[in-house]
Design a protein around this motif. Structure first.
Motif, PDB file in Angstrom:
ATOM      1  N   GLN A  29     -20.124  15.828 -30.777  1.00 53.02           N
ATOM      2  CA  GLN A  29     -20.257  14.425 -30.392  1.00 53.02           C
ATOM      3  C   GLN A  29     -19.308  13.577 -31.218  1.00 53.02           C
ATOM      4  N   LEU A  30     -18.549  12.753 -30.531  1.00 53.10           N
ATOM      5  CA  LEU A  30     -17.604  11.831 -31.159  1.00 53.10           C
ATOM      6  C   LEU A  30     -18.084  10.407 -30.932  1.00 53.10           C
ATOM      7  N   GLU A  31     -18.124   9.618 -32.008  1.00 56.31           N
ATOM      8  CA  GLU A  31     -18.450   8.201 -31.898  1.00 56.31           C
ATOM      9  C   GLU A  31     -17.278   7.387 -32.420  1.00 56.31           C
ATOM     10  N   VAL A  32     -16.903   6.374 -31.662  1.00 55.38           N
ATOM     11  CA  VAL A  32     -15.716   5.574 -31.977  1.00 55.38           C
ATOM     12  C   VAL A  32     -16.054   4.100 -31.822  1.00 55.38           C
ATOM     13  N   ASP A  33     -15.650   3.279 -32.794  1.00 54.34           N
ATOM     14  CA  ASP A  33     -15.740   1.824 -32.690  1.00 54.34           C
ATOM     15  C   ASP A  33     -14.353   1.283 -32.370  1.00 54.34           C
ATOM     16  N   VAL A  34     -14.219   0.687 -31.184  1.00 55.88           N
ATOM     17  CA  VAL A  34     -12.935   0.170 -30.712  1.00 55.88           C
ATOM     18  C   VAL A  34     -12.939  -1.347 -30.813  1.00 55.88           C
ATOM     19  N   THR A  35     -11.850  -1.911 -31.323  1.00 58.25           N
ATOM     20  CA  THR A  35     -11.713  -3.364 -31.438  1.00 58.25           C
ATOM     21  C   THR A  35     -10.811  -3.889 -30.335  1.00 58.25           C
ATOM     22  N   GLY A  36     -10.756  -5.222 -30.232  1.00 57.08           N
ATOM     23  CA  GLY A  36      -9.963  -5.855 -29.193  1.00 57.08           C
ATOM     24  C   GLY A  36      -8.481  -5.884 -29.510  1.00 57.08           C
ATOM     25  N   ALA A  37      -7.715  -6.518 -28.621  1.00 59.68           N
ATOM     26  CA  ALA A  37      -6.258  -6.596 -28.778  1.00 59.68           C
ATOM     27  C   ALA A  37      -5.743  -7.810 -28.016  1.00 59.68           C
ATOM     28  N   GLY A  38      -4.584  -8.344 -28.480  1.00 58.33           N
ATOM     29  CA  GLY A  38      -3.930  -9.443 -27.784  1.00 58.33           C
ATOM     30  C   GLY A  38      -4.751 -10.705 -27.714  1.00 58.33           C
ATOM     31  N   GLY A  39      -5.594 -10.927 -28.715  1.00 63.25           N
ATOM     32  CA  GLY A  39      -6.414 -12.130 -28.737  1.00 63.25           C
ATOM     33  C   GLY A  39      -7.696 -12.032 -27.941  1.00 63.25           C
ATOM     34  N   ALA A  40      -7.922 -10.909 -27.243  1.00 64.69           N
ATOM     35  CA  ALA A  40      -9.151 -10.718 -26.474  1.00 64.69           C
ATOM     36  C   ALA A  40     -10.089  -9.796 -27.242  1.00 64.69           C
ATOM     37  N   SER A  41     -11.370 -10.083 -27.178  1.00 66.34           N
ATOM     38  CA  SER A  41     -12.346  -9.274 -27.907  1.00 66.34           C
ATOM     39  C   SER A  41     -12.535  -7.923 -27.219  1.00 66.34           C
ATOM     40  N   ALA A  42     -13.062  -6.980 -27.970  1.00 68.13           N
ATOM     41  CA  ALA A  42     -13.318  -5.654 -27.413  1.00 68.13           C
ATOM     42  C   ALA A  42     -14.330  -5.703 -26.277  1.00 68.13           C
ATOM     43  N   PRO A  43     -15.463  -6.453 -26.408  1.00 68.40           N
ATOM     44  CA  PRO A  43     -16.391  -6.508 -25.269  1.00 68.40           C
ATOM     45  C   PRO A  43     -15.743  -7.056 -24.004  1.00 68.40           C
ATOM     46  N   ALA A  44     -14.832  -8.050 -24.174  1.00 67.76           N
ATOM     47  CA  ALA A  44     -14.175  -8.618 -22.997  1.00 67.76           C
ATOM     48  C   ALA A  44     -13.217  -7.630 -22.355  1.00 67.76           C
ATOM     49  N   LEU A  45     -12.599  -6.758 -23.165  1.00 61.95           N
ATOM     50  CA  LEU A  45     -11.630  -5.798 -22.634  1.00 61.95           C
ATOM     51  C   LEU A  45     -12.279  -4.495 -22.185  1.00 61.95           C
ATOM     52  N   TYR A  46     -13.242  -4.002 -22.978  1.00 60.88           N
ATOM     53  CA  TYR A  46     -13.713  -2.626 -22.783  1.00 60.88           C
ATOM     54  C   TYR A  46     -15.224  -2.504 -22.570  1.00 60.88           C
ATOM     55  N   GLY A  47     -15.939  -3.618 -22.536  1.00 59.00           N
ATOM     56  CA  GLY A  47     -17.386  -3.556 -22.377  1.00 59.00           C
ATOM     57  C   GLY A  47     -17.804  -3.175 -20.970  1.00 59.00           C
ATOM     58  N   PRO A  48     -19.103  -2.956 -20.760  1.00 59.84           N
ATOM     59  CA  PRO A  48     -19.589  -2.550 -19.439  1.00 59.84           C
ATOM     60  C   PRO A  48     -19.257  -3.528 -18.318  1.00 59.84           C
ATOM     61  N   TRP A  49     -19.139  -4.843 -18.644  1.00 59.58           N
ATOM     62  CA  TRP A  49     -18.824  -5.829 -17.619  1.00 59.58           C
ATOM     63  C   TRP A  49     -17.372  -6.263 -17.662  1.00 59.58           C
ATOM     64  N   ALA A  50     -16.550  -5.557 -18.397  1.00 58.86           N
ATOM     65  CA  ALA A  50     -15.125  -5.901 -18.450  1.00 58.86           C
ATOM     66  C   ALA A  50     -14.468  -5.603 -17.109  1.00 58.86           C
ATOM     67  N   PRO A  51     -13.363  -6.269 -16.798  1.00 50.78           N
ATOM     68  CA  PRO A  51     -12.650  -5.981 -15.546  1.00 50.78           C
ATOM     69  C   PRO A  51     -12.235  -4.510 -15.486  1.00 50.78           C
ATOM     70  N   ARG A  52     -12.227  -3.952 -14.276  1.00 54.88           N
ATOM     71  CA  ARG A  52     -11.837  -2.556 -14.125  1.00 54.88           C
ATOM     72  C   ARG A  52     -10.429  -2.298 -14.650  1.00 54.88           C
ATOM     73  N   SER A  53      -9.577  -3.282 -14.561  1.00 55.48           N
ATOM     74  CA  SER A  53      -8.189  -3.095 -14.982  1.00 55.48           C
ATOM     75  C   SER A  53      -8.075  -2.756 -16.455  1.00 55.48           C
ATOM     76  N   THR A  54      -9.013  -3.248 -17.284  1.00 58.33           N
ATOM     77  CA  THR A  54      -8.987  -2.931 -18.715  1.00 58.33           C
ATOM     78  C   THR A  54     -10.183  -2.089 -19.144  1.00 58.33           C
TER      79      THR A  54
END
Length: 746
Positions: free
Chosen positions: A61-86
């Motif tokens: 099992q691998l657990e990873v904490d991913v942060t945001g990029a380009g001024g956008a937060s990680a939840p906005a980019l990669y969270g369950p409700w983030a756009p499919r594109s990101t």
């Protein structure tokens, strides 16, 4: 232990270390956005903790904490409700790989898929959890239940299958291969990896012991070795019963030739084609590796040598010690002939196409369908026998042998435990593999490269004399806790088995699909689902009813040219395919006639019930010296039906006793200088000159590695490869269990 490049080896030896890592999600590198990660591997088991090196499965099992990029937060980019594109890069099911190392040089340590993701609002972190290749085995487990050995009145081989055969079968269904897989159009496939059961198709009967299974000298993974004085035979009913004039039929197997014993090294494939009720036509294909010849026979006699024949000579068949692929392309050829083309490939060389041979076969032109196939093996190691209905002849190397179209990504131990009757199963494929591993004291794991490894109970039997890596208190060792407990002691071990040796076929039960007549249009396929209890044995693929008498004939489908129950029977107008799929039978009926509609009037399938219950046996193994020191510590091991004979029970009971007679120290929280090369099962030499004054070898049974802010920590769980032996209690006089100075209770 994994191999690293020169740069990483040098970094591991140097005094200055700078951690490096890489995380790829969906094929995209996100390592720079990873704030922290952790990777955990260990063997899971139902045995006492200190014995847990001896069985179980490992799912990393691998657990990873991913942060945001380009001024956008990680939840906005990669969270369950983030756009499919990101957000799709971190979605559940997405591919995930991880590498880590030192000084810019990394080693792959994980390959799997994202299991879950979570994002806390107001933070800049999305936490991902990923599991290794076990995620590929979450589909429902499907394993055949053939009744081939129940039909015999006398002795029959117990090697219908084995735990290794079942694991291999489940892996293949998930696209994890040990040998060339079933090709498109395959109607019969027998891996011969520790059992004669068909992976695709139905095992009808067996003859011979079929007890020799070899890793050495196998074409790919594991080979069956035929009889030395008499051929071993297995008769199958294919999953699909193609008609003779549909495209062509491709027969193939792999073998490694060896020096003859008392008979020549040979394989024979004997096929029976149904012409009408009680009238069959036989086509037999044989190859004699010792003589360098191939033959084909065609006729009504069950003895091939009394039928018309064709012979070919090809000296390279005599090649010893190399992988040989043998194939036959059989098809109808105008005006009324059976045309046969033998094809032989040595290793991965160019396929050799021998000249066409042919038989006059007017009677088989339209009025024949395949009934059964008998595979015979003599003084030869072979695997991966399959038969396929194809529309065109294989011509290239990739088409003939499937070279380059698949990848071997699993390795299993030699089969050791026979299964006469496969247990009824439930759950996912990984659930079943885990259950088998625990039952047979094997280990099942996916490596960091994504390969599957299965190692049986013998992997721990010989204590190692050297280590893969050494950790010392002067340099690598940062922390060490050693425990020894009486729960790790098991000096009276019992294994109970259910033996099917004396069980034979009892009453035949009929599964009926009683329907109102159903039309099947020209070229169309009708699919029917017929329920079956999970404990029942597999029915065979039914034939078309071929007589105008009773329609209540077992193992038949009724096809007529009209909806009227008295309309004419059509016995050659459909191709029948049947597959058992969990709780039901899927019956497919393809109308071969492009000009008229035909009608399905029902089916009768047969499943055999055993005539009694299996015999119940047990084997116990104990150590009297251990019992004197620690008292009797009993352990009863549940094999859950995956071990079925007394010899196998004895082997497991003795393995458990040898492992548990003397408690072996368990070294927990062994914090060391991180080393990405270490794997489960590696041998570590532990030298502690400051605390425990320890110098011993130990197996790695758990690895936990984590990284944060450029720093990596690694903690191992180790099981000693040897024990301290029998206690001496020098100078001690243990107190009795009851106070000798008190009177007995009233």
């Amino acid at each position: 232990m994994r191999q690293a490049d020169a740069a990483l080896n040098a970094a591991l030896k140097s005094g200055e270390r700078a951690a490096a890592h890489s995380v790829r999600l969906g094929g995209r590198e996100l390592g720079a956005q990873v704030a922290s990660w952790s990777l955990d591997r260990s063997y899971a088991t139902d045995l006492p903790d200190a014995m847990r090196a001896f069985s179980g499965s490992s799912s990393a099992q691998l657990e990873v904490d991913v942060t945001g990029a380009g001024g956008a937060s990680a939840p906005a980019l990669y969270g369950p409700w983030a756009p499919r594109s990101t957000g799709d890069v971190t979605r559940p099911g997405q591919s995930a790989t991880h590498r880590w190392g030192l000084n810019g040089s990394t080693l792959g340590t994980f390959r799997g898929a994202v299991r879950s993701r979570s994002a806390a609002s107001g933070t800049d972190v999305v936490r991902l959890s990923a599991l290794d290749g076990a995620e590929r085995l979450r589909m429902p487990a499907r394993v055949p239940r053939p009744d081939g050995t129940l039909r015999f009145t006398g002795w029959s081989t117990p090697w219908v299958a084995s735990p290794v055969w079942v694991v291999d079968h489940l892996l293949r269904a998930a696209g994890i291969h040990t040998c060339p897989p079933p090709r498109p159009g395959c109607v019969l496939y027998a891996s011969l990896h520790g059992g004669v059961a068909a992976d695709i198709g139905y095992l009808e009967s067996v003859w011979g012991s079929w007890r020799e299974w070899y890793k050495e000298g196998a074409p790919f993974e594991c080979a069956a070795e035929g009889g030395f004085t008499d051929p071993y035979r297995a008769t199958y009913v294919p999953e699909g019963l193609p008609s003779f004039d549909y495209g062509g039929t491709w027969y193939e197997f792999y073998a490694v030739n060896q020096k003859p014993y008392s008979l020549d090294s040979a394989v024979e494939i004997h096929t029976t084609w149904s012409i009408s009720q009680g009238w069959n036509q036989n086509l037999t294909l044989s190859v004699n590796f010792t003589q360098g010849t191939m033959s084909a026979y065609c006729g009504r006699n069950d003895d091939p040598t009394k039928n018309a024949y064709i012979n070919w000579k090809w000296p390279l068949l005599k090649t010893e010690g190399k992988r040989l692929h043998v194939g036959w392309w059989v098809r109808y050829r105008a005006p009324n002939q059976i045309a046969i083309t033998p094809v032989v490939t040595v290793d991965n060389g160019a396929p050799a196409f021998l000249p066409d041979g042919w038989f006059d076969a007017t009677v088989m032109r339209f009025a024949s369908a395949l009934d059964r196939v008998r595979f015979s093996l003599t003084n030869l190691r072979a695997e991966c026998f399959q038969m396929s209905s194809l529309t065109a002849q294989p011509t290239t190397l990739a088409e003939v042998t499937q070279e380059g179209t698949w990848k071997r990504s699993a390795s299993l131990s030699r089969p050791r435990f026979p299964l006469r009757m496969l247990p009824a199963i439930r759950g996912t494929a990984w659930d079943v593999i885990t259950e088998i591993a625990r039952a047979t004291l094997a280990t099942a794991e996916f490596t960091a490269d994504g390969h599957f490894l299965w190692k049986d109970h013998t992997r721990w039997s010989d204590p190692p004399t050297s280590a893969d890596v050494e950790v010392t208190s002067s340099r690598e060792l940062a922390g060490l806790t050693i425990t020894e407990e009486i729960d790790a002691c098991r000096n009276y071990c019992t294994v109970r088995v259910s033996d099917w040796d004396a069980v034979r076929a009892g009453k035949a039960e009929i599964l009926r699909d009683s329907v109102s007549p159903m039309p099947i249009g020209p070229g169309e396929t009708l699919v029917r689902s017929i329920p079956i209890q999970e404990t029942k044995t597999d029915p065979r693929t039914p034939k078309c009813l071929q007589t105008g008498g009773s329609t209540d004939v077992p193992d038949t489908v009724v096809i007529r040219d009209g909806a009227d129950p008295d309309s004419a029977l059509l016995q050659w107008s459909i191709d029948v395919t049947m597959r058992r799929d969990l709780g039901g039978i899927t019956l497919s009926l393809r109308n071969r006639d492009d000009n008229r509609t035909i009608y399905y009037h029902g089916a009768q399938l047969t499943t055999l019930a055993p005539d009694g219950e299996p015999g119940h046996w047990m084997w116990s193994a104990w150590n009297e010296y251990s019992q004197r020191a620690y008292g009797t510590q009993a352990y009863e091991h549940d094999v859950k039906g995956w071990v079925q004979d007394l010899a196998s029970a004895k082997a497991l009971a003795e393995t458990l006793r040898d492992a548990g007679a003397w408690p072996v120290p368990l070294m927990q929280s062994v914090e060391i200088l991180p080393d990405p090369r270490i794997e489960l099962g590696d041998v570590v030499r532990v030298r502690d000159s400051t605390g425990a004054r320890l110098d011993t070898l130990a197996w790695v049974i758990g690895i936990k590695t984590s990284g944060t802010g450029g720093q990596v920590t690694q903690t191992l769980t180790l099981r000693g490869t040897a024990n301290q032996g029998e206690p001496q209690d020098a100078g001690l006089t243990p107190d009795p269990p009851t106070d000798p100075n008190t009177p007995p209770p009233p």
